[in-house]
Scaffold this motif. Structure first.
Motif, short mmCIF file in Angstrom:
data_model
loop_
_atom_site.label_atom_id
_atom_site.label_comp_id
_atom_site.label_asym_id
_atom_site.label_seq_id
_atom_site.Cartn_x
_atom_site.Cartn_y
_atom_site.Cartn_z
N TYR A 17 0.74 -1.43 0.08
CA TYR A 17 -0.32 0.11 0.27
C TYR A 17 1.36 1.12 0.30
N TYR A 18 1.74 1.74 1.00
CA TYR A 18 2.54 2.68 0.92
C TYR A 18 3.65 2.64 -0.17
N LEU A 19 3.72 0.99 -0.82
CA LEU A 19 4.75 1.37 -2.07
C LEU A 19 3.71 1.98 -3.54
N THR A 20 2.89 1.66 -3.41
CA THR A 20 2.00 2.12 -3.80
C THR A 20 0.95 4.01 -4.09
N GLN A 21 2.34 4.36 -2.89
CA GLN A 21 1.58 6.37 -3.33
C GLN A 21 2.83 6.30 -3.41
N ALA A 22 3.90 5.77 -4.52
CA ALA A 22 4.72 6.61 -5.65
C ALA A 22 4.03 6.81 -7.04
N PRO A 23 4.53 8.01 -7.62
CA PRO A 23 3.34 7.67 -8.67
C PRO A 23 3.74 7.02 -10.41
N HIS A 24 3.12 5.70 -9.67
CA HIS A 24 3.74 4.82 -10.81
C HIS A 24 2.60 4.08 -11.18
N ALA A 25 2.62 3.13 -12.23
CA ALA A 25 1.28 2.49 -12.50
C ALA A 25 1.73 0.86 -11.87
N PHE A 26 1.16 -0.09 -11.07
CA PHE A 26 1.13 -0.54 -10.16
C PHE A 26 0.49 -2.43 -10.62
N TYR A 27 1.01 -3.04 -11.18
CA TYR A 27 0.19 -4.38 -11.64
C TYR A 27 0.48 -5.57 -10.39
N LEU A 28 -0.26 -6.18 -10.07
CA LEU A 28 -0.23 -7.70 -9.24
C LEU A 28 -1.18 -8.69 -9.93
N PRO A 29 -0.88 -9.44 -10.36
CA PRO A 29 -0.96 -10.59 -10.90
C PRO A 29 -1.98 -11.63 -9.80
N VAL A 30 -3.19 -11.48 -10.68
CA VAL A 30 -4.28 -12.78 -9.02
C VAL A 30 -4.30 -13.79 -9.64
N ARG A 31 -5.41 -14.93 -9.13
CA ARG A 31 -4.93 -16.14 -9.35
C ARG A 31 -6.46 -16.85 -8.44
N PRO A 32 -6.96 -17.71 -8.74
CA PRO A 32 -8.19 -17.89 -8.66
C PRO A 32 -8.19 -18.53 -7.31
N GLY A 33 -9.16 -18.07 -6.18
CA GLY A 33 -8.47 -18.14 -4.65
C GLY A 33 -7.98 -17.06 -3.75
N ARG A 34 -7.32 -16.44 -5.50
CA ARG A 34 -6.15 -15.53 -4.75
C ARG A 34 -4.80 -16.16 -3.56
N PRO A 35 -4.08 -17.02 -4.15
CA PRO A 35 -3.49 -18.03 -2.64
C PRO A 35 -2.59 -16.97 -1.97
N GLU A 36 -1.13 -16.76 -2.02
CA GLU A 36 -0.27 -16.21 -0.90
C GLU A 36 0.09 -15.80 -2.39
N GLY A 37 0.65 -14.51 -2.71
CA GLY A 37 1.63 -13.71 -3.46
C GLY A 37 0.62 -13.25 -5.08
N TYR A 38 -0.56 -13.71 -4.92
CA TYR A 38 -1.27 -13.30 -6.01
C TYR A 38 -2.72 -12.30 -5.72
N GLY A 39 -2.77 -12.38 -4.09
CA GLY A 39 -4.37 -11.30 -3.41
C GLY A 39 -4.90 -10.21 -4.17
N GLY A 40 -3.51 -9.31 -5.13
CA GLY A 40 -4.40 -8.27 -5.64
C GLY A 40 -4.58 -7.15 -5.17
N ARG A 41 -5.81 -6.69 -5.34
CA ARG A 41 -5.97 -5.50 -4.31
C ARG A 41 -6.58 -5.97 -3.33
N SER A 42 -6.46 -6.79 -2.39
CA SER A 42 -6.79 -7.58 -1.09
C SER A 42 -6.52 -6.40 0.32
N GLY A 43 -7.56 -7.16 0.60
CA GLY A 43 -7.31 -6.60 2.27
C GLY A 43 -8.22 -4.61 2.27
N SER A 44 -8.31 -4.32 3.91
CA SER A 44 -8.40 -2.99 3.73
C SER A 44 -8.12 -1.65 3.73
N PHE A 45 -7.17 -1.68 3.10
CA PHE A 45 -6.38 -0.69 2.10
C PHE A 45 -7.12 -0.51 1.44
N ALA A 46 -6.99 1.58 1.83
CA ALA A 46 -7.33 2.55 0.50
C ALA A 46 -6.84 2.63 -1.19
#
Length: 330
Positions: A17-46
């Motif tokens: 979340y803090y890393l993505t405050q840098a003004p760049h585009a961040f791409y997060l790979p996701v997989r079905p079920g969102r296993p470890e490392g593939y959670g994407g935009r999960s959690g309670s972060f804005a």
């Protein structure tokens, strides 16, 4: 204004979340079920609109400027499963979150490549890892808290924030926590904290709002990186108490923003005094906020990461100026 396209993984949610405050585009790979490392935009972060999810099978069809690895699995397995040979030759950064486990002084880092930049989150970690021929940088933590989250210290208790403490044993200081809790009133927050009678895994904003009630923040961890929760508590203005190990020994100055000791009995003595003398806690609170703003500000952190990404990508003048990127910093 040139914004870099960065492929990375969801490994540590708060750091991401803090890393993505840098003004760049961040791409997060996701997989079905969102296993470890593939959670994407999960959690309670804005999450900001510069954070994008991409299906794992689509990654090889996308264009990126930088690949940012954040775990050994990313380096040893994920890149070969997701990326094309051409993508594996892109500018690459390995972000190391932890100090070495096997030996604190003689562990060789799994990345051994002069064409990859190894970034450590603390100077202590950089000191302890053997990086071999891999070039190294340090980008210290940066955090932000809501403006209204401020130290009040009205609750004569300490607060501890550690995820999964029941299962992480001596390294994270489960025994230290138990010993101190038997002598000083403490609350515990974080994942699985309810198993120890704690507050549970509170959403980040709620946690920040509640931290200011406590008289001090206690970090029982023996050996890990400097926790983001420590930096956040310091930014709110809580006096910080903990073990004088790893980067904690430089983040906390005795009598200025808290106390660090290798003698747990002395820590308990400091805690009891702060509970009895709230005026000392208020004085330490001022030091905590000052040091946090000087060392762990989010603008400095975002600027450091922009310089790192620009360096590896070979981009200079066309990068967006961090200080001119509105709306990304709390």
């Amino acid at each position: 204004m040139r914004r870099l396209r960065v492929l990375t993984w969801h490994v540590h949610g708060s750091y991401l979340y803090y890393l993505t405050q840098a003004p760049h585009a961040f791409y997060l790979p996701v997989r079905p079920g969102r296993p470890e490392g593939y959670g994407g935009r999960s959690g309670s972060f804005a999450w900001g609109d510069n954070v994008h999810e991409v299906a794992a099978e689509e990654v090889r069809r996308r264009e990126f400027d930088v690949v940012l690895f954040q775990s050994r699995r990313n380096w040893e397995a994920d890149q070969f499963e997701l990326l094309t040979p051409a993508q594996r030759r892109l500018p690459r950064v390995f972000l190391e979150h932890d100090p070495p486990r096997e030996s604190p002084t003689d562990t060789r880092h799994p990345v051994d490549d002069p064409d990859v930049l190894l970034v450590h989150v603390t100077p202590f970690n950089a000191l302890m890892w053997d990086a071999g021929r891999t070039p190294v940088r340090v980008v210290e933590h940066g955090v932000s808290v809501p403006e209204e989250a401020r130290f009040r210290g009205e609750l004569a208790r300490g607060i501890v924030v550690v995820n999964n403490l029941p299962r992480r044993g001596r390294r994270l200081g489960h025994d230290v926590f138990d010993r101190v809790r038997a002598e000083v009133p403490l609350d515990l927050a974080g994942m699985a904290s309810s198993e120890l009678g704690g507050l549970g895994d509170l959403p980040l904003r709620e946690l920040h709002a509640r931290l200011g009630d406590y008289r001090f923040f206690f970090n029982p961890i023996r050996y890990t990186s400097l926790g983001l929760a420590v930096c956040e508590a310091m930014m709110i203005g809580l006096p910080i108490l903990g073990l004088a190990t790893t980067e904690m020994s430089t983040a906390v100055q005795n009598g200025i923003n808290g106390y660090v000791e290798t003698d747990v009995g002395r820590l308990v003595m400091h805690m009891r005094r702060l509970l009895a003398e709230p005026e000392e806690a208020r004085a330490l609170s001022e030091g905590a906020r000052r040091i946090a703003r000087e060392r762990f500000g989010i603008r400095r952190f975002a600027a450091d990461w922009t310089r790192v990404l620009a360096e590896v990508a070979g981009v200079r003048r066309s990068l967006v100026a961090v200080d001119e990127a509105p709306g990304r910093f709390a």
